[in-house]
Motif scaffolding. Structure first.
Motif, PDB file in Angstrom:
ATOM      1  N   ARG A 199       0.839  -1.189   0.000  1.00  0.00           N
ATOM      2  CA  ARG A 199       0.000   0.000   0.000  1.00  0.00           C
ATOM      3  C   ARG A 199       0.881   1.249   0.000  1.00  0.00           C
ATOM      4  NH1 ARG A 199      -3.025   2.059   5.385  1.00  0.00           N
ATOM      5  NH2 ARG A 199      -0.839   2.544   5.796  1.00  0.00           N
ATOM      6  N   ASN A 200       0.457   2.274  -0.708  1.00  0.00           N
ATOM      7  CA  ASN A 200       1.185   3.541  -0.678  1.00  0.00           C
ATOM      8  C   ASN A 200       0.200   4.710  -0.555  1.00  0.00           C
ATOM      9  OD1 ASN A 200       3.297   5.349  -0.715  1.00  0.00           O
ATOM     10  ND2 ASN A 200       3.373   5.474  -2.956  1.00  0.00           N
ATOM     11  N   GLN A 201      -0.261   4.931   0.674  1.00  0.00           N
ATOM     12  CA  GLN A 201      -1.140   6.072   0.928  1.00  0.00           C
ATOM     13  C   GLN A 201      -0.494   7.372   0.467  1.00  0.00           C
ATOM     14  OE1 GLN A 201      -2.173   6.149   5.138  1.00  0.00           O
ATOM     15  NE2 GLN A 201      -4.211   5.365   4.616  1.00  0.00           N
ATOM     16  N   GLN A 202      -1.313   8.283  -0.049  1.00  0.00           N
ATOM     17  CA  GLN A 202      -0.777   9.546  -0.572  1.00  0.00           C
ATOM     18  C   GLN A 202      -1.690  10.709  -0.218  1.00  0.00           C
ATOM     19  OE1 GLN A 202      -0.841   8.296  -4.774  1.00  0.00           O
ATOM     20  NE2 GLN A 202       1.414   8.213  -4.713  1.00  0.00           N
ATOM     21  N   VAL A 203      -1.097  11.876  -0.042  1.00  0.00           N
ATOM     22  CA  VAL A 203      -1.891  13.100   0.086  1.00  0.00           C
ATOM     23  C   VAL A 203      -1.868  13.802  -1.273  1.00  0.00           C
ATOM     24  CG1 VAL A 203      -2.132  15.349   1.196  1.00  0.00           C
ATOM     25  CG2 VAL A 203      -1.403  13.359   2.547  1.00  0.00           C
ATOM     26  N   ILE A 204      -3.028  13.806  -1.924  1.00  0.00           N
ATOM     27  CA  ILE A 204      -3.131  14.295  -3.305  1.00  0.00           C
ATOM     28  C   ILE A 204      -3.693  15.715  -3.306  1.00  0.00           C
ATOM     29  CG2 ILE A 204      -4.351  13.874  -5.515  1.00  0.00           C
ATOM     30  CD1 ILE A 204      -2.542  11.570  -4.932  1.00  0.00           C
ATOM     31  N   LEU A 205      -3.117  16.573  -4.159  1.00  0.00           N
ATOM     32  CA  LEU A 205      -3.732  17.882  -4.402  1.00  0.00           C
ATOM     33  C   LEU A 205      -4.857  17.678  -5.403  1.00  0.00           C
ATOM     34  CD1 LEU A 205      -3.729  21.012  -4.125  1.00  0.00           C
ATOM     35  CD2 LEU A 205      -2.196  21.053  -6.126  1.00  0.00           C
ATOM     36  N   LYS A 206      -6.082  18.039  -5.006  1.00  0.00           N
ATOM     37  CA  LYS A 206      -7.212  17.804  -5.912  1.00  0.00           C
ATOM     38  C   LYS A 206      -7.147  18.726  -7.118  1.00  0.00           C
ATOM     39  CE  LYS A 206     -10.651  16.310  -2.530  1.00  0.00           C
ATOM     40  NZ  LYS A 206     -11.855  16.852  -1.868  1.00  0.00           N
ATOM     41  N   ASP A 207      -7.019  20.016  -6.856  1.00  0.00           N
ATOM     42  CA  ASP A 207      -6.953  20.981  -7.954  1.00  0.00           C
ATOM     43  C   ASP A 207      -6.197  22.210  -7.457  1.00  0.00           C
ATOM     44  OD1 ASP A 207      -7.252  22.135 -10.373  1.00  0.00           O
ATOM     45  OD2 ASP A 207      -9.440  22.213 -10.345  1.00  0.00           O
ATOM     46  N   TYR A 208      -5.780  23.063  -8.394  1.00  0.00           N
ATOM     47  CA  TYR A 208      -5.109  24.293  -7.967  1.00  0.00           C
ATOM     48  C   TYR A 208      -6.026  25.077  -7.047  1.00  0.00           C
ATOM     49  CZ  TYR A 208      -1.531  23.532 -11.517  1.00  0.00           C
ATOM     50  OH  TYR A 208      -0.523  23.007 -12.269  1.00  0.00           O
ATOM     51  N   VAL A 209      -5.409  25.787  -6.142  1.00  0.00           N
ATOM     52  CA  VAL A 209      -6.116  26.494  -5.095  1.00  0.00           C
ATOM     53  C   VAL A 209      -5.892  27.997  -5.286  1.00  0.00           C
ATOM     54  CG1 VAL A 209      -5.933  26.947  -2.592  1.00  0.00           C
ATOM     55  CG2 VAL A 209      -5.929  24.593  -3.449  1.00  0.00           C
ATOM     56  N   ASN A 210      -6.902  28.793  -4.982  1.00  0.00           N
ATOM     57  CA  ASN A 210      -6.694  30.242  -4.886  1.00  0.00           C
ATOM     58  C   ASN A 210      -6.719  30.624  -3.422  1.00  0.00           C
ATOM     59  OD1 ASN A 210      -6.482  31.106  -7.569  1.00  0.00           O
ATOM     60  ND2 ASN A 210      -8.694  30.806  -7.836  1.00  0.00           N
ATOM     61  N   GLY A 211      -5.730  31.362  -2.982  1.00  0.00           N
ATOM     62  CA  GLY A 211      -5.692  31.760  -1.581  1.00  0.00           C
ATOM     63  C   GLY A 211      -5.302  30.587  -0.700  1.00  0.00           C
ATOM     64  N   LEU A 212      -5.703  30.650   0.549  1.00  0.00           N
ATOM     65  CA  LEU A 212      -5.324  29.627   1.517  1.00  0.00           C
ATOM     66  C   LEU A 212      -6.092  28.330   1.230  1.00  0.00           C
ATOM     67  CD1 LEU A 212      -3.560  29.472   4.114  1.00  0.00           C
ATOM     68  CD2 LEU A 212      -5.647  29.873   5.410  1.00  0.00           C
ATOM     69  N   PRO A 213      -5.391  27.205   1.124  1.00  0.00           N
ATOM     70  CA  PRO A 213      -6.104  25.943   0.878  1.00  0.00           C
ATOM     71  C   PRO A 213      -6.947  25.516   2.081  1.00  0.00           C
ATOM     72  CG  PRO A 213      -3.725  25.571   1.084  1.00  0.00           C
ATOM     73  CD  PRO A 213      -3.940  27.041   1.165  1.00  0.00           C
ATOM     74  N   LYS A 214      -7.942  24.685   1.816  1.00  0.00           N
ATOM     75  CA  LYS A 214      -8.729  24.053   2.884  1.00  0.00           C
ATOM     76  C   LYS A 214      -8.346  22.573   2.915  1.00  0.00           C
ATOM     77  CE  LYS A 214     -12.492  25.074   0.686  1.00  0.00           C
ATOM     78  NZ  LYS A 214     -11.859  25.784  -0.462  1.00  0.00           N
ATOM     79  N   LEU A 234      -6.778  12.238   0.952  1.00  0.00           N
ATOM     80  CA  LEU A 234      -5.951  11.113   1.390  1.00  0.00           C
ATOM     81  C   LEU A 234      -6.336   9.894   0.557  1.00  0.00           C
ATOM     82  CD1 LEU A 234      -3.825  10.273   3.649  1.00  0.00           C
ATOM     83  CD2 LEU A 234      -5.781   9.101   4.686  1.00  0.00           C
ATOM     84  N   LYS A 235      -5.467   9.538  -0.351  1.00  0.00           N
ATOM     85  CA  LYS A 235      -5.763   8.429  -1.271  1.00  0.00           C
ATOM     86  C   LYS A 235      -5.150   7.167  -0.682  1.00  0.00           C
ATOM     87  CE  LYS A 235      -5.182   7.197  -6.132  1.00  0.00           C
ATOM     88  NZ  LYS A 235      -4.440   7.557  -7.359  1.00  0.00           N
ATOM     89  N   THR A 236      -6.021   6.207  -0.376  1.00  0.00           N
ATOM     90  CA  THR A 236      -5.537   5.000   0.318  1.00  0.00           C
ATOM     91  C   THR A 236      -5.382   3.824  -0.629  1.00  0.00           C
ATOM     92  OG1 THR A 236      -7.806   4.422   0.835  1.00  0.00           O
ATOM     93  CG2 THR A 236      -6.611   5.666   2.514  1.00  0.00           C
ATOM     94  N   SER A 237      -5.794   4.008  -1.870  1.00  0.00           N
ATOM     95  CA  SER A 237      -5.859   2.862  -2.781  1.00  0.00           C
ATOM     96  C   SER A 237      -4.585   2.630  -3.588  1.00  0.00           C
ATOM     97  CB  SER A 237      -7.031   3.054  -3.739  1.00  0.00           C
ATOM     98  OG  SER A 237      -6.839   4.257  -4.467  1.00  0.00           O
ATOM     99  N   SER A 238      -3.638   3.555  -3.525  1.00  0.00           N
ATOM    100  CA  SER A 238      -2.429   3.370  -4.345  1.00  0.00           C
ATOM    101  C   SER A 238      -1.553   2.254  -3.779  1.00  0.00           C
ATOM    102  CB  SER A 238      -1.603   4.655  -4.375  1.00  0.00           C
ATOM    103  OG  SER A 238      -2.350   5.698  -4.914  1.00  0.00           O
ATOM    104  N   THR A 239      -0.808   1.664  -4.682  1.00  0.00           N
ATOM    105  CA  THR A 239       0.176   0.658  -4.258  1.00  0.00           C
ATOM    106  C   THR A 239       1.490   0.959  -4.956  1.00  0.00           C
ATOM    107  OG1 THR A 239      -0.442  -0.815  -6.051  1.00  0.00           O
ATOM    108  CG2 THR A 239      -1.560  -1.161  -3.938  1.00  0.00           C
ATOM    109  N   ILE A 240       2.544   0.329  -4.486  1.00  0.00           N
ATOM    110  CA  ILE A 240       3.858   0.523  -5.106  1.00  0.00           C
ATOM    111  C   ILE A 240       4.668  -0.760  -4.976  1.00  0.00           C
ATOM    112  CG2 ILE A 240       4.889   1.463  -2.977  1.00  0.00           C
ATOM    113  CD1 ILE A 240       6.457   3.444  -4.818  1.00  0.00           C
ATOM    114  N   LEU A 241       5.491  -1.043  -5.997  1.00  0.00           N
ATOM    115  CA  LEU A 241       6.429  -2.166  -5.929  1.00  0.00           C
ATOM    116  C   LEU A 241       7.641  -1.727  -5.131  1.00  0.00           C
ATOM    117  CD1 LEU A 241       6.489  -3.635  -9.554  1.00  0.00           C
ATOM    118  CD2 LEU A 241       5.847  -4.828  -7.430  1.00  0.00           C
TER     119      LEU A 241
END
Lengths: 343, 343
Positions: free
Chosen positions: B5-20, B26-33
């Motif tokens: 498993r390779n959990q990741q914090v993904i940026l959904k889209d570009y942000v204007n101003g301070l992000p929320k 938090l994408k939990t479905s990724s994997t890595i060799l």
């Protein structure tokens, strides 16, 4: 003992914001004895040339941030001048000596601390140059450009208030260093001067530009290495957007901000971080240890006509208040000087 | 070949101003060799600690002024981290090496340009220190304070964001230099920490002050020699009013101005001239030639407990988005770190 007329430009009262001509009074009724009081170790001088500089208007306010003291209402204002010693109580000076330094806006002045005066050595150049290229303004251009900015051949230099006493010299020092120089000024006549007399590579009238940022991008597609700051406010804001990495800003003056009750906000300061900018303010009076070095450089440049210095000369003390205020409306072309007496 | 498993914090889209928080996923479905692709000369690392820093939020905007590239929507965000090499295609690194440098906000990252990684030599200190006092933040405090400001014993130092990763170190370096140090922070808890843990001479909560200028005049009746700038905007404006002649301002960050659509205007810049101020922005990454010199200075200070370093540690990658955004509301106390894995 000879008593003569001593016309004076008097500050009527403290001023808020930009002074008006009516804040100054030309007092024609004063007189002065052409002899120092017994025991004085000052010097009595006849003023020949006075220097009109924006910061003098700051000194008309009671509360101001200058390192100089405010003027005193009821007394003559003061500034840099070239003068001739009429009587001396100080061993360094004798009658007939030509000097430059801080003096009154009047025909004759008693200077009580003459150690701060500079004796004029080279008289084969116009004497008025000593309140310009051979004095504080020349040293300002030299120190601010060469010592603070450490320019290298091929760098991109931007000068604001470029046709002024200091700006015209910065541009020419930059060209002599092999830099690419663009200047800005507020009339087309000044812009022509920058290009045709002072040898700037380019120049523009900032009043013709809707958007200074856009103008700077046009003149500096690769950005600015060195900015010689005379203006402040919106100009600085636009410059920050266009500085190159490791750029240097020599902060000499902020004429657009003097006499505003509240300075304009500058919004692009975070560029200082990302672009690793170096910003340094200075007061040239701290650096006169370098004056001999500077004179050694500049006197030959003047004599060989490798540098051009333009003055705007007003005749007579009565023209001085208007000449001073004209700096703020951009009336002067070149360094503004007033002749009080020719000899 | 082991796939994990390779959990990741993904940026959904570009942000204007301070992000929320909702701008990150938090994408939990990724994997890595757990093996590099054949022929790769990168390294595959397991991330242990991630550093939460304000500038990361700037990189979530499409147009931003950082020297770093914006993050890519749909991909994990990135930042400084401590990691362990799992597989290496680069001769400088081998399995099991501990490293610090730029990595992804995920459990495992393939670093394609591992030359930018630092190998960790001293492991008898907490590993998380390498994304703090022993890494970029320590070097930032060191370079910005010692190299830019050239402090002298007895000088007056003001630090904004003083309990943060960099500020707490600047204050302690200043005390070790024999300076008088005042810090400001945004909660009373942090103010207590500054005084009781980090040994600042004084500290105040800027949110309790109606008028920062007035507060600075109280804490620095003689003015400020050195300002370590982390904040910008109104704080800088008040500081300019209180700087001493020949003062130095090290411009490290302007957290109050990040993610504003328009920066606050700074109105007191003319003080740069009269006070001969020196203002210098820097990006610490330019100065890692000094890293060995810094490590030589700081490692003994840590071991002899002459310096105190406080971290705020979030557990698990899932806590990372909130930990990052907490920096802007002043939630963290000390350097904000997230533990992804303990080994």
């Amino acid at each position: 003992m000879e008593e003569v007329r001593n016309q004076q430009v008097i500050l009527k009262d403290y001023v808020n914001g930009l002074p008006k001509e009516s804040d100054m009074l030309l007092k024609t009724s004063s007189t002065i004895l052409l002899k120092l009081p017994k025991g004085s170790n000052g010097v009595l001088v006849k003023n020949l040339y006075l220097s009109c500089d924006p910061y003098l208007c700051c000194l008309m306010s009671k509360s101001q941030v200058s390192h100089l003291e405010s003027f005193t209402p009821g007394s003559p204002i003061a500034g840099l001048g070239v003068a001739k010693v009429v009587d001396s109580g100080h061993s360094n000076f004798k009658k007939g000596d030509l000097v430059w330094g801080w003096t009154g806006w009047e025909e004759y002045t008693i200077i009580t601390a003459p150690d701060a005066l500079f004796k004029i050595q080279h008289t084969d150049v116009p004497l008025s140059y000593y309140i310009g290229i051979l004095g504080v303004h020349g040293m300002t251009a030299y120190y601010g450009f060469h010592e603070i900015c450490a320019p290298k051949k091929g760098e991109y230099v931007f000068v604001s208030a470029a046709s002024g006493a200091v700006g015209q010299l910065v541009g020419q020092f930059a060209k002599l260093t092999g830099c690419y120089v663009v200047g800005t000024a507020g009339t087309n006549k000044k812009v022509e001067l920058l290009k045709n007399k002072f040898g700037f590579d380019e120049a523009f009238n900032y009043k013709d530009e809707q958007d200074i940022d856009e103008a700077l991008k046009r003149y500096f597609p690769e950005g600015i290495d060195i900015y010689f700051e005379n203006v402040g406010g919106k100009m600085l804001d636009a410059v920050l957007l266009n500085m190159k990495t490791n750029g240097r800003i020599s902060v000499c003056g902020m004429i657009s901000q003097y006499n505003l009750n509240e300075e304009e906000g500058v919004r692009n300061l975070s560029h200082i971080i990302m672009k690793r900018l170096h910003m340094k303010g200075f007061i040239v009076g701290d650096h006169f240890n370098l004056y001999p070095k500077y004179m050694e450089m500049v006197i030959p440049l003047i004599k060989e006509e490798k540098i051009c210095y333009i003055e705007d000369i007003g005749e007579g003390l009565e023209s001085a208040p208007a000449a001073l205020l004209g700096l703020f409306s951009g009336k002067n072309v070149g360094k503004q000087v007033v002749v009080v007496a020719h000899e």
